[in-house]
Design a protein around this motif. Structure first.
Motif, PDB file in Angstrom:
ATOM      1  N   TYR A 286      32.469 -10.025 -42.166  1.00  0.00           N
ATOM      2  CA  TYR A 286      32.105 -11.324 -41.606  1.00  0.00           C
ATOM      3  C   TYR A 286      31.359 -12.239 -42.586  1.00  0.00           C
ATOM      4  O   TYR A 286      31.121 -13.396 -42.272  1.00  0.00           O
ATOM      5  N   LEU A 287      31.016 -11.737 -43.772  1.00  0.00           N
ATOM      6  CA  LEU A 287      30.317 -12.581 -44.740  1.00  0.00           C
ATOM      7  C   LEU A 287      31.122 -12.874 -46.002  1.00  0.00           C
ATOM      8  O   LEU A 287      30.670 -13.653 -46.840  1.00  0.00           O
ATOM      9  N   GLN A 288      32.284 -12.267 -46.171  1.00  0.00           N
ATOM     10  CA  GLN A 288      33.112 -12.519 -47.358  1.00  0.00           C
ATOM     11  C   GLN A 288      33.403 -14.020 -47.463  1.00  0.00           C
ATOM     12  O   GLN A 288      33.925 -14.628 -46.534  1.00  0.00           O
ATOM     13  N   GLY A 289      32.997 -14.614 -48.580  1.00  0.00           N
ATOM     14  CA  GLY A 289      33.243 -16.031 -48.820  1.00  0.00           C
ATOM     15  C   GLY A 289      32.410 -16.984 -47.974  1.00  0.00           C
ATOM     16  O   GLY A 289      32.686 -18.179 -47.936  1.00  0.00           O
ATOM     17  N   ALA A 290      31.376 -16.481 -47.325  1.00  0.00           N
ATOM     18  CA  ALA A 290      30.563 -17.308 -46.434  1.00  0.00           C
ATOM     19  C   ALA A 290      29.808 -18.390 -47.204  1.00  0.00           C
ATOM     20  O   ALA A 290      29.391 -18.194 -48.335  1.00  0.00           O
ATOM     21  N   VAL A 291      29.644 -19.525 -46.555  1.00  0.00           N
ATOM     22  CA  VAL A 291      28.818 -20.607 -47.080  1.00  0.00           C
ATOM     23  C   VAL A 291      27.468 -20.486 -46.388  1.00  0.00           C
ATOM     24  O   VAL A 291      27.376 -20.564 -45.161  1.00  0.00           O
ATOM     25  N   LEU A 292      26.427 -20.259 -47.174  1.00  0.00           N
ATOM     26  CA  LEU A 292      25.081 -20.093 -46.641  1.00  0.00           C
ATOM     27  C   LEU A 292      24.190 -21.201 -47.195  1.00  0.00           C
ATOM     28  O   LEU A 292      24.304 -21.580 -48.350  1.00  0.00           O
ATOM     29  N   GLU A 293      23.312 -21.694 -46.369  1.00  0.00           N
ATOM     30  CA  GLU A 293      22.382 -22.751 -46.761  1.00  0.00           C
ATOM     31  C   GLU A 293      20.995 -22.153 -46.951  1.00  0.00           C
ATOM     32  O   GLU A 293      20.538 -21.383 -46.113  1.00  0.00           O
ATOM     33  N   ARG A 294      20.339 -22.521 -48.041  1.00  0.00           N
ATOM     34  CA  ARG A 294      18.948 -22.091 -48.233  1.00  0.00           C
ATOM     35  C   ARG A 294      18.090 -22.995 -47.363  1.00  0.00           C
ATOM     36  O   ARG A 294      18.155 -24.228 -47.474  1.00  0.00           O
ATOM     37  N   LYS A 295      17.308 -22.385 -46.473  1.00  0.00           N
ATOM     38  CA  LYS A 295      16.536 -23.196 -45.537  1.00  0.00           C
ATOM     39  C   LYS A 295      15.342 -22.432 -44.987  1.00  0.00           C
ATOM     40  O   LYS A 295      15.265 -21.215 -45.090  1.00  0.00           O
TER      41      LYS A 295
ATOM     42  N   GLU B  46      20.805  -9.648 -42.976  1.00  0.00           N
ATOM     43  CA  GLU B  46      22.046  -8.935 -42.674  1.00  0.00           C
ATOM     44  C   GLU B  46      22.227  -7.687 -43.527  1.00  0.00           C
ATOM     45  O   GLU B  46      23.004  -6.814 -43.177  1.00  0.00           O
ATOM     46  N   PHE B  47      21.521  -7.590 -44.637  1.00  0.00           N
ATOM     47  CA  PHE B  47      21.672  -6.451 -45.534  1.00  0.00           C
ATOM     48  C   PHE B  47      20.510  -5.469 -45.461  1.00  0.00           C
ATOM     49  O   PHE B  47      20.705  -4.300 -45.180  1.00  0.00           O
ATOM     50  N   CYS B  48      19.305  -5.933 -45.725  1.00  0.00           N
ATOM     51  CA  CYS B  48      18.162  -5.010 -45.844  1.00  0.00           C
ATOM     52  C   CYS B  48      17.280  -4.956 -44.607  1.00  0.00           C
ATOM     53  O   CYS B  48      16.324  -4.191 -44.565  1.00  0.00           O
ATOM     54  N   SER B  49      17.568  -5.782 -43.627  1.00  0.00           N
ATOM     55  CA  SER B  49      16.807  -5.856 -42.369  1.00  0.00           C
ATOM     56  C   SER B  49      15.412  -6.438 -42.510  1.00  0.00           C
ATOM     57  O   SER B  49      14.595  -6.310 -41.601  1.00  0.00           O
ATOM     58  N   ALA B  50      15.117  -7.091 -43.631  1.00  0.00           N
ATOM     59  CA  ALA B  50      13.825  -7.774 -43.752  1.00  0.00           C
ATOM     60  C   ALA B  50      13.712  -8.756 -42.592  1.00  0.00           C
ATOM     61  O   ALA B  50      14.687  -9.376 -42.183  1.00  0.00           O
ATOM     62  N   GLU B  51      12.511  -8.880 -42.065  1.00  0.00           N
ATOM     63  CA  GLU B  51      12.298  -9.726 -40.890  1.00  0.00           C
ATOM     64  C   GLU B  51      12.054 -11.177 -41.270  1.00  0.00           C
ATOM     65  O   GLU B  51      11.291 -11.483 -42.185  1.00  0.00           O
ATOM     66  N   PHE B  52      12.704 -12.072 -40.534  1.00  0.00           N
ATOM     67  CA  PHE B  52      12.455 -13.511 -40.598  1.00  0.00           C
ATOM     68  C   PHE B  52      11.753 -13.887 -39.301  1.00  0.00           C
ATOM     69  O   PHE B  52      12.195 -13.502 -38.222  1.00  0.00           O
ATOM     70  N   SER B  53      10.650 -14.614 -39.395  1.00  0.00           N
ATOM     71  CA  SER B  53       9.918 -15.018 -38.197  1.00  0.00           C
ATOM     72  C   SER B  53       8.978 -16.156 -38.537  1.00  0.00           C
ATOM     73  O   SER B  53       8.529 -16.286 -39.673  1.00  0.00           O
ATOM     74  N   LEU B  54       8.659 -16.941 -37.534  1.00  0.00           N
ATOM     75  CA  LEU B  54       7.659 -17.996 -37.695  1.00  0.00           C
ATOM     76  C   LEU B  54       6.265 -17.486 -37.350  1.00  0.00           C
ATOM     77  O   LEU B  54       5.270 -18.110 -37.702  1.00  0.00           O
ATOM     78  N   ASN B  55       6.205 -16.341 -36.649  1.00  0.00           N
ATOM     79  CA  ASN B  55       4.923 -15.853 -36.137  1.00  0.00           C
ATOM     80  C   ASN B  55       4.423 -14.562 -36.754  1.00  0.00           C
ATOM     81  O   ASN B  55       3.219 -14.363 -36.840  1.00  0.00           O
ATOM     82  N   ALA B  56       5.302 -13.673 -37.151  1.00  0.00           N
ATOM     83  CA  ALA B  56       4.875 -12.381 -37.706  1.00  0.00           C
ATOM     84  C   ALA B  56       4.229 -12.609 -39.072  1.00  0.00           C
ATOM     85  O   ALA B  56       4.780 -13.315 -39.918  1.00  0.00           O
ATOM     86  N   PRO B  57       3.059 -12.026 -39.313  1.00  0.00           N
ATOM     87  CA  PRO B  57       2.303 -12.309 -40.532  1.00  0.00           C
ATOM     88  C   PRO B  57       3.029 -12.002 -41.839  1.00  0.00           C
ATOM     89  O   PRO B  57       2.900 -12.742 -42.797  1.00  0.00           O
ATOM     90  N   ASP B  58       3.778 -10.930 -41.920  1.00  0.00           N
ATOM     91  CA  ASP B  58       4.423 -10.542 -43.177  1.00  0.00           C
ATOM     92  C   ASP B  58       5.904 -10.893 -43.234  1.00  0.00           C
ATOM     93  O   ASP B  58       6.600 -10.478 -44.157  1.00  0.00           O
ATOM     94  N   ALA B  59       6.390 -11.640 -42.280  1.00  0.00           N
ATOM     95  CA  ALA B  59       7.815 -11.965 -42.212  1.00  0.00           C
ATOM     96  C   ALA B  59       8.189 -13.066 -43.204  1.00  0.00           C
ATOM     97  O   ALA B  59       7.345 -13.858 -43.628  1.00  0.00           O
ATOM     98  N   LEU B  60       9.468 -13.097 -43.544  1.00  0.00           N
ATOM     99  CA  LEU B  60       9.994 -14.153 -44.403  1.00  0.00           C
ATOM    100  C   LEU B  60      10.045 -15.462 -43.623  1.00  0.00           C
ATOM    101  O   LEU B  60      10.338 -15.471 -42.432  1.00  0.00           O
ATOM    102  N   ARG B  61       9.794 -16.547 -44.310  1.00  0.00           N
ATOM    103  CA  ARG B  61       9.800 -17.868 -43.681  1.00  0.00           C
ATOM    104  C   ARG B  61      10.982 -18.723 -44.140  1.00  0.00           C
ATOM    105  O   ARG B  61      11.198 -19.809 -43.637  1.00  0.00           O
ATOM    106  N   GLU B  62      11.717 -18.227 -45.148  1.00  0.00           N
ATOM    107  CA  GLU B  62      12.906 -18.942 -45.610  1.00  0.00           C
ATOM    108  C   GLU B  62      13.901 -17.956 -46.173  1.00  0.00           C
ATOM    109  O   GLU B  62      13.563 -16.818 -46.493  1.00  0.00           O
ATOM    110  N   GLY B  63      15.135 -18.391 -46.264  1.00  0.00           N
ATOM    111  CA  GLY B  63      16.199 -17.554 -46.784  1.00  0.00           C
ATOM    112  C   GLY B  63      17.507 -18.314 -46.744  1.00  0.00           C
ATOM    113  O   GLY B  63      17.514 -19.552 -46.772  1.00  0.00           O
ATOM    114  N   TYR B  64      18.593 -17.596 -46.678  1.00  0.00           N
ATOM    115  CA  TYR B  64      19.930 -18.183 -46.628  1.00  0.00           C
ATOM    116  C   TYR B  64      20.512 -17.907 -45.250  1.00  0.00           C
ATOM    117  O   TYR B  64      20.440 -16.789 -44.756  1.00  0.00           O
ATOM    118  N   ALA B  65      21.103 -18.932 -44.652  1.00  0.00           N
ATOM    119  CA  ALA B  65      21.608 -18.783 -43.290  1.00  0.00           C
ATOM    120  C   ALA B  65      22.944 -19.488 -43.119  1.00  0.00           C
ATOM    121  O   ALA B  65      23.257 -20.439 -43.837  1.00  0.00           O
TER     122      ALA B  65
END
Length: 80
Positions: free
Chosen positions: A12-21, A36-55
């Protein structure tokens, strides 16, 4: 290449267009998402979560910067 993070995402990701945001939940009631790969958490509230990435444009699938770089060439990921 054998990498524990590869679990069939090419289907489902082969050739995908992802936006950095900045992270935005897919739905208003969602608290977080995971890379989708490493399961790192993205969140606005969790203290150690990522706040940006590719979507995807609908914010449904998220990929952290490290995994994007690692799999960009293999899967033909592109920035939109």
């Amino acid at each position: 290449m054998t990498d524990w993070r590869l679990q069939g995402q090419e289907k489902y990701l082969q050739g995908a267009v992802l936006e950095r945001k900045a992270y935005q939940p897919y739905r208003r009631e969602w608290e977080h998402d995971h890379c989708e790969f490493c399961s790192a958490e993205f969140s606005l509230n969790a203290p150690d979560a990522l706040r940006e990435g590719y979507a995807t444009s609908d914010h449904y699938r998220w990929v952290c910067a490290v995994c994007y770089e690692d799999f960009q060439e293999m899967l033909g990921l592109r920035q939109g």
